[in-house]
Design a protein around this motif. Structure first.
Motif: not given
Length: 815
Positions: A259-281
């Motif tokens: 449930m909590v994974v689904a809640l935060t996962g769909w919020s990531a889609v809504y807030l455009h947070k589902d696109v991976p960010e480029t970060r240094p390793a």
């Protein structure tokens, strides 16, 4: 998306809020299922089998008689659940935004107004789902005869649309909670996001579905409590409650995580947070690698779940097995073999005529081959001079094609697992010869009707001897007559003299509707030659078991006085229990693997015999045998013996349905109801005879009403009736008193009219006369017609004599 989910679930205080609300939502999801599987199991099963919400609610604890009827409590509970869900879900969505790193109290305050919009969106979603699936099932509901594939196609389309609408709802709720949009605007925002970011939405949905499958499949492998359910035990038992509690201990934490994974996962889609960010390793740390604390917590949680998931079911199963084995051992210590049912004497029933027609049957059973000779001493009590004698040869009805054999349609309709169609086959039947008065007789046969010409007219009060030699290969058939499940049933097998009416023999054809048998009382002596390994039980007293004519064979001798027929069941490893009720000895017969059912059959039969004997009068015969037969249709009555079967047997092998039927208590209810009904036939049919073809109301409705009144007194309500018949009631209606089997096209229509509606005629009469007045009528009818054949008009006359003309006039409304 994964990084966003991880961040939300590991940063306090937001993480605590998410886990708390996720736990609440998981509990709200799981508790209705747990209640449906235990305390509400009969209601859930009734809803599944009948679709009748009112019936389902009436079977809930305390459901009958609540103010407001059925709809008010259901609607109140539904509304309260949706309101609570909407309130908690709004808080969870608020906390799933990384900008809202607040505790639970702040989240509650922040969503104080918006949760109503969330609840409204859920109500709209429910209406949409109702309309969608109504359209999918519309062809079936309106009765269109289309093939299964278009219906399945519609259901699949509905499920696909349901997924789309659910995604839009999920995104719309976030628009309402995180942006404060009103309901309609939130729906539009959800649709717009689905269209603009359908690739991201599909990826998120696929990821969450895959994660859910992985968690639940892994959970089932980890814990048997998620594989085996409370269906293994009676729904109201402590075992089922313990099993379900163990399942909740495992299921709720897993569901909380999802449930909590689904809640935060769909919020990531809504807030455009589902696109991976480029970060240094990240630079790996030097020295010993540190373990992520969340990994440790996860492993600890898995350990706890594994212990709970394996310990609880193991303990429950062990306790169940231990107590069950104790019960079975106790039953086994009280068992008797068929040979131990020997009766030292036989007595003529009270009120039986001194001179009756008599039958002596010598039968030999070898596997499924039956040869038998009936020596009939016929006494002419018709008041007419006879030129011939008409007899019923019912076994001839089983030598036709399967679809023409009695009850074939009913058995095929209920054959959900295909066992009947796979195993059933017709038998054969032949009349070898007939003798009359010591010489060869002249006879004709048409179907099941045998007419034997007499060498000279037979005047009233005179007698003649007939010898009829028959042979048959028994059909593979589960009801009345045949071999099934390694048991042989010999019902309606003896050539029986027909009833003489208006100068004609009543040689009615054998209908597939009802119990189309009609006969007068006679004396029977039956000798059954069987293999040593077989035992026999049936009508009358067992007066001897002796060595047969061939090695390894025994002859079982039964004698009965003043009975309408004689029926028997033959099987290996048959054993029984017995209990005396006043002057009547009640026995239950079964095989070793049916001990529990055999014991419960005896308990039900003893209760019914005691109740009916007290209300109507003692039986003229002093033995009642109940035999478990392995059939499908419940039960069949014969004088002194009842064939009964597990009506859920047709569900064996059908996924879940049979387990649900037993778990919810429907099989136990059916068992008691059937045994009670068939025991009542020992009063109404075996003792008080009637024309079961043209006036079946006199035995079926009487047995039905007697059973319902017994169960009401025993249980305090009509719950068993509702479970068995899937209805509250069927109104008494005109025409049932004289409705015959030929007036109906199916056994279901016949049962509804004659059994249910017909019984309500009697129950209405009882309401008018009162319990004492009704019992006086029934006792008087029983005394007047014992071992005779009564008619509907004679019963109406009895009501008039005992209760007055007004009560009789009321009965005539249903002619």
């Amino acid at each position: 998306m994964i990084d966003y989910v991880r961040t939300c679930l590991t940063s306090a205080p937001r993480a605590r809020t998410l886990w708390a609300t996720g736990f609440a939502l998981a509990t709200l999801s799981a508790l209705p299922v747990a209640l449906a599987a235990t305390l509400l199991a009969p209601s859930a099963a009734a809803l599944l089998f009948t679709g009748d919400l009112a019936l389902a609610f009436s079977l809930a604890p305390g459901g009958e008689g609540l103010p407001g009827g059925v709809w008010a409590p259901v609607l109140v509970g539904l509304v309260a659940g949706v309101l609570l869900w909407g309130r908690v879900y709004a808080v969870a969505v608020w906390a799933s935004d990384e900008a809202n790193d607040e505790g639970l109290r702040t989240s509650l305050q922040a969503t104080r107004g918006v949760w109503k919009t969330v609840t409204a969106l859920y109500f709209l979603y429910g209406l949409a789902m109702g309309g969608l699936f109504a359209c999918a099932f519309a062809p079936t509901l309106v009765g269109d005869r289309q093939s299964a594939s278009p219906t399945i196609g519609l259901i699949l389309i509905a499920l696909g649309l349901r997924t789309v609408i659910r995604i839009v709802l999920t995104l719309g709720i976030r628009a309402a909670v995180l942006e404060g949009l009103a309901g309609r605007a939130a729906w539009r925002k959800g649709w717009a996001l689905l269209g603009a970011r359908r690739g991201n939405v599909l990826a998120a949905w696929s990821t969450l579905v895959a994660l859910g499958l992985t968690v639940w499949i892994g959970g089932r492998l980890l814990s048997p409590v998620l594989q085996d359910t409370a269906l293994d035990y009676p729904g109201s038992s402590a075992y089922a409650l313990a099993r379900e509690a163990g399942q909740l201990l495992v299921a709720i934490p897993l569901e909380t995580f999802l449930m909590v994974v689904a809640l935060t996962g769909w919020s990531a889609v809504y807030l455009h947070k589902d696109v991976p960010e480029t970060r240094p390793a990240p630079t790996p740390p030097r020295g010993l690698r540190q373990t992520d604390p969340w990994v440790r917590r996860g492993l600890l949680a898995l350990l706890v779940l594994a212990i709970a998931g394996n310990g609880v079911p193991s303990a429950v199963d062990a306790a169940w097995a231990r107590n069950r084995n104790l019960r079975l051992a106790q039953i086994a210590r009280s068992e008797i073999a068929p040979e131990e049912a020997l009766a030292p004497r036989e007595a003529r029933p009270t009120g039986a005529p001194e001179a009756l027609t008599s039958y002596r049957v010598d039968a030999r059973l070898q596997s499924d081959r039956l040869t038998w000779t009936t020596r009939l001493h016929y006494l002419n009590r018709t008041g007419e001079t006879l030129d011939d004698i008409g007899l019923h040869l019912y076994p001839a009805a089983y030598a036709h094609q399967i679809e023409e054999i009695p009850l074939a349609d009913t058995l095929s309709e209920g054959d959900l697992n295909g066992a009947f169609r796979a195993q059933a086959r017709p038998g054969t039947f032949r009349v070898r010869d007939v003798e009359v008065g010591g010489g060869r007789g002249r006879w004709t046969r048409e179907g099941t009707a045998l007419t034997v010409s007499l060498p000279e007219p037979l005047r009233p009060g005179r007698s003649v001897g007939l010898v009829i030699r028959l042979e048959a290969r028994l059909p593979q058939w589960p009801e009345r007559y045949g071999v099934w499940d390694e048991r042989t049933l010999l019902g309606n097998w003896i050539p029986t003299v027909a009833v003489r009416e208006n100068g004609l023999w009543r040689l009615d054809r054998v209908s597939g509707i009802g119990d189309p048998f009609y006969s007068e009382v006679a004396d029977y002596r039956v000798n059954l030659e069987l293999d040593d390994a077989l035992g026999a039980v049936g009508t009358g007293h067992l007066t001897g078991v002796a060595a047969g004519g061939a090695r390894g064979r025994r002859v079982w001798t039964f004698r009965s006085r003043a009975t309408r027929d004689a029926a028997f069941a033959v099987s290996a490893s048959i054993q029984g229990l017995e209990q005396r009720v006043g002057d009547t000895l009640v026995r239950s017969w079964y095989r070793a693997d049916e001990r529990e059912r055999g014991a419960s059959n005896l308990e039900a039969a003893v209760g019914a015999v005691r109740d009916f004997g007290r209300r109507f009068g003692r039986l003229p015969h002093d033995e009642v045998e109940i035999v478990e037969t392995g059939g499908f249709l419940g039960g069949m009555e014969y004088p002194g013996v009842i064939f009964t079967s597990d009506s859920s047997g047709a569900l064996a092998g059908v996924p879940l349905l049979g387990d649900i039927f037993r778990h919810a208590g429907f099989d136990a209810a059916q068992e008691r109801y059937v045994v009670g009904h068939e025991v009542a036939h020992q009063w109404w049919y075996a003792t008080v005879g009637n024309d079961q073809i043209r006036e079946p109301w006199l035995d079926e409705a009487f047995a039905e009403a007697s059973t319902r009144l017994w169960l009401r007194r025993s249980d305090g309500d009509d719950r068993v009736f509702r479970m068995v018949n899937g209805t509250f009631d069927v109104r008494a209606r005109p025409g049932v008193l004289f409705a015959g089997v030929e007036d109906f096209g199916s056994n279901s229509a016949y049962s509804e009219a004659v059994y249910l509606s017909g019984a309500n005629v009697l129950l209405e009469l009882r309401d008018r006369l009162g319990a004492a007045g009704y019992d006086r009528v029934m006792r008087s009818w029983y005394r007047r017609e014992a071992l005779k054949i009564g008619t509907v008009q004679e019963f109406i006359d009895t009501v008039s004599d005992v209760a007055g003309p007004q009560a009789a006039r009321r009965l005539r409304l249903y002619r």
